[in-house]
Design a protein around this motif. Structure first.
Motif, PDB file in Angstrom:
ATOM      1  N   LYS A  82       0.821  -1.223   0.000  1.00  0.00           N
ATOM      2  CA  LYS A  82       0.000   0.000   0.000  1.00  0.00           C
ATOM      3  C   LYS A  82       0.852   1.268   0.000  1.00  0.00           C
ATOM      4  N   GLN A 347     -14.430   8.466   5.517  1.00  0.00           N
ATOM      5  CA  GLN A 347     -13.995   7.348   4.681  1.00  0.00           C
ATOM      6  C   GLN A 347     -15.035   6.988   3.623  1.00  0.00           C
ATOM      7  N   ILE A 351     -14.406   7.262  -0.442  1.00  0.00           N
ATOM      8  CA  ILE A 351     -14.543   6.120  -1.349  1.00  0.00           C
ATOM      9  C   ILE A 351     -15.551   6.435  -2.448  1.00  0.00           C
ATOM     10  N   VAL A 376      -8.476   4.828  -2.948  1.00  0.00           N
ATOM     11  CA  VAL A 376      -9.013   3.669  -2.220  1.00  0.00           C
ATOM     12  C   VAL A 376      -7.921   3.034  -1.372  1.00  0.00           C
ATOM     13  N   THR A 377      -6.731   2.871  -1.958  1.00  0.00           N
ATOM     14  CA  THR A 377      -5.608   2.290  -1.223  1.00  0.00           C
ATOM     15  C   THR A 377      -5.270   3.139   0.004  1.00  0.00           C
ATOM     16  N   ILE A 379      -7.285   4.995   1.811  1.00  0.00           N
ATOM     17  CA  ILE A 379      -8.278   4.770   2.865  1.00  0.00           C
ATOM     18  C   ILE A 379      -8.059   3.421   3.532  1.00  0.00           C
ATOM     19  N   GLU A 380      -7.731   2.406   2.732  1.00  0.00           N
ATOM     20  CA  GLU A 380      -7.458   1.086   3.309  1.00  0.00           C
ATOM     21  C   GLU A 380      -6.260   1.152   4.259  1.00  0.00           C
ATOM     22  N   ALA A 381      -5.204   1.855   3.829  1.00  0.00           N
ATOM     23  CA  ALA A 381      -4.017   1.980   4.672  1.00  0.00           C
ATOM     24  C   ALA A 381      -4.327   2.797   5.926  1.00  0.00           C
ATOM     25  N   TRP A 382      -5.096   3.863   5.765  1.00  0.00           N
ATOM     26  CA  TRP A 382      -5.482   4.692   6.911  1.00  0.00           C
ATOM     27  C   TRP A 382      -6.226   3.852   7.950  1.00  0.00           C
ATOM     28  N   ASP A 383      -7.180   3.077   7.489  1.00  0.00           N
ATOM     29  CA  ASP A 383      -7.984   2.277   8.419  1.00  0.00           C
ATOM     30  C   ASP A 383      -7.161   1.175   9.087  1.00  0.00           C
ATOM     31  N   GLU A 384      -6.174   0.639   8.379  1.00  0.00           N
ATOM     32  CA  GLU A 384      -5.312  -0.370   8.986  1.00  0.00           C
ATOM     33  C   GLU A 384      -4.483   0.220  10.127  1.00  0.00           C
TER      34      GLU A 384
END
Length: 399
Positions: A82, A347, A351, A376-377, A379-384
């Motif tokens: 990511k 988020q 998206i 999108v990537t 947001i995924e990294a942020w949420d992780e």
């Protein structure tokens, strides 16, 4: 003309506001000597330094500052695949600092925001002095004797961070314009005719500061106005009205990370990308659309910082030229963008906006398909790294 602050070190030391709730994020490729000018204001706070470029280069930070430093190796290690969403060889990499911070507020500043005071002018032999590293203005050579932050017209050193905090902790007025600007500042209020039902205001998500000396111009404007400098200090803060976009500059910016952090993605810029110098503006357009949807406010005006270095307009033009054409379609896209009622979080808004970018701006250039995927990537990294309801632990880069 706003003169430089000659006694920053003697600036009034107030009890630091939000000391344990705010991180200062600085992108850089060089030693951070400029922090000495900001020491009275920044030293109590935690710094997140995002090193761009060669990760083997050692960045020196003045003693006494509490900081963590991340280079590209750290970014790759923490984000894995990511990491592709974080720009390389561009100040857009600063948004990685937003992601790994665990504080409620972020202040970000560029490393060329200070004044150099001019003390000696040589009309003879300036070629030799310029070779030694002094400033060459063509007919004169100037030795810089001192460096400082800007001061306001009264002569007081400007504590930009303190003003940002005041902006962000007071409400905004995005739904109805107050002709005395920010009604929550000392000495101001709501004017006659302002609806009482709206005087509670809206939460402020973003405080956008301005610049003395070098304005934030695009390359064509730089080329036609190479000597233009901003010397006007306007003592005003105002809320940008709902439905109005603005060109956000990332060099003097504060935001509430809890309210709007996931929207502060500075896009794909720099190495391997067809565009540069639109990172902060992209984040600003996305952020403003989402703030409008969620009922949040964005302020602009005070504080001023002193922008000391004019970047090369020809280099800038090479980075910007596609964006100059594309923005004529990008801006109408954001002006027309709407988000569904299901978008109740930043988020979800982001998206949905990424899908619209792919659908509508993807027709402009394939770059926007890639950018939409990176959104999108991101947001995924942020949420992780920021799981809901928990405090994620991230391994810091080595200082």
């Amino acid at each position: 003309m706003v003169e430089p602050a000659t006694d920053t070190i003697a600036a009034t030391r107030l009890v630091p506001l939000l000391k344990d709730e705010l991180d200062i994020v600085i992108p850089t490729i060089r030693n951070l000597d400029f922090l000495e000018m900001w020491r009275p204001f920044f030293e109590p706070y935690h710094l997140i330094i995002v090193q761009d470029g060669d990760p083997s280069k050692v960045i020196k930070v003045p003693e006494g500052f509490d900081y963590e430093l991340y280079n590209r190796n750290d970014i790759n290690r923490i984000l894995g695949p990511k990491a592709s969403c974080i720009s390389f060889k561009d100040s857009a990499c600063r948004c990685f600092g937003y992601m790994v911070s665990k504080k409620k507020y972020i202040f970000t500043i560029d490393d060329d925001c200070f004044i150099f005071m001019l003390c000696c002018v040589f009309r003879d032999g300036f070629d030799l002095l310029c070779d030694l590293g002094f400033l060459d203005f063509g007919s004169v050579c100037v030795i810089c004797a001192d460096k400082s932050v800007a001061k306001d017209p009264s002569g007081k050193a400007i504590n930009a961070l303190e003003q940002h905090i005041k902006n962000i902790l007071s409400p905004s007025t995005p739904f109805f314009f107050n002709t005395l600007y920010d009604p929550y500042r000392d000495g101001a209020d709501f004017v006659r005719g302002y609806p009482f039902s709206l005087r509670e205001g809206a939460p402020t998500a973003v405080s956008h500061g301005l610049w003395l000396n070098i304005p934030d111009y695009d390359a064509p404007t730089q080329l036609v106005k190479p000597l233009e400098r901003n010397t006007r200090y306007v003592d005003a803060v105002l809320t940008i009205p709902k439905g109005t976009l603005f060109p956000m500059c990332g060099m003097n910016l504060c935001f509430d990370r809890d309210l709007i952090g996931p929207a502060m993605y500075f896009g794909l810029m720099g190495d391997g990308q067809p565009i540069g110098r639109y990172d902060d503006m992209w984040a600003g357009w996305c952020t403003k659309v989402i703030c409008d949807h969620l009922g949040l406010g964005v302020k602009t005006g005070l504080p001023y910082i002193y922008h000391s270095k004019a970047s090369n307009p020809f280099v800038n033009l090479k980075k910007e030229y596609k964006g100059i054409f594309w923005q004529e379609e990008i801006i109408p896209f954001f002006q027309a963008a709407t988000l569904s009622k299901d978008c109740t979080s930043v988020q979800k808004c982001y998206i949905e906006l990424s899908k619209q970018v792919k659908e509508k701006l993807g027709k402009v250039d394939p770059y926007f398909d890639k950018l939409a995927d990176a959104m999108v990537t991101w947001i995924e990294a942020w949420d992780e790294l920021n799981p809901s309801g928990a405090s994620a632990t991230v391994s810091n880069g080595k200082a």
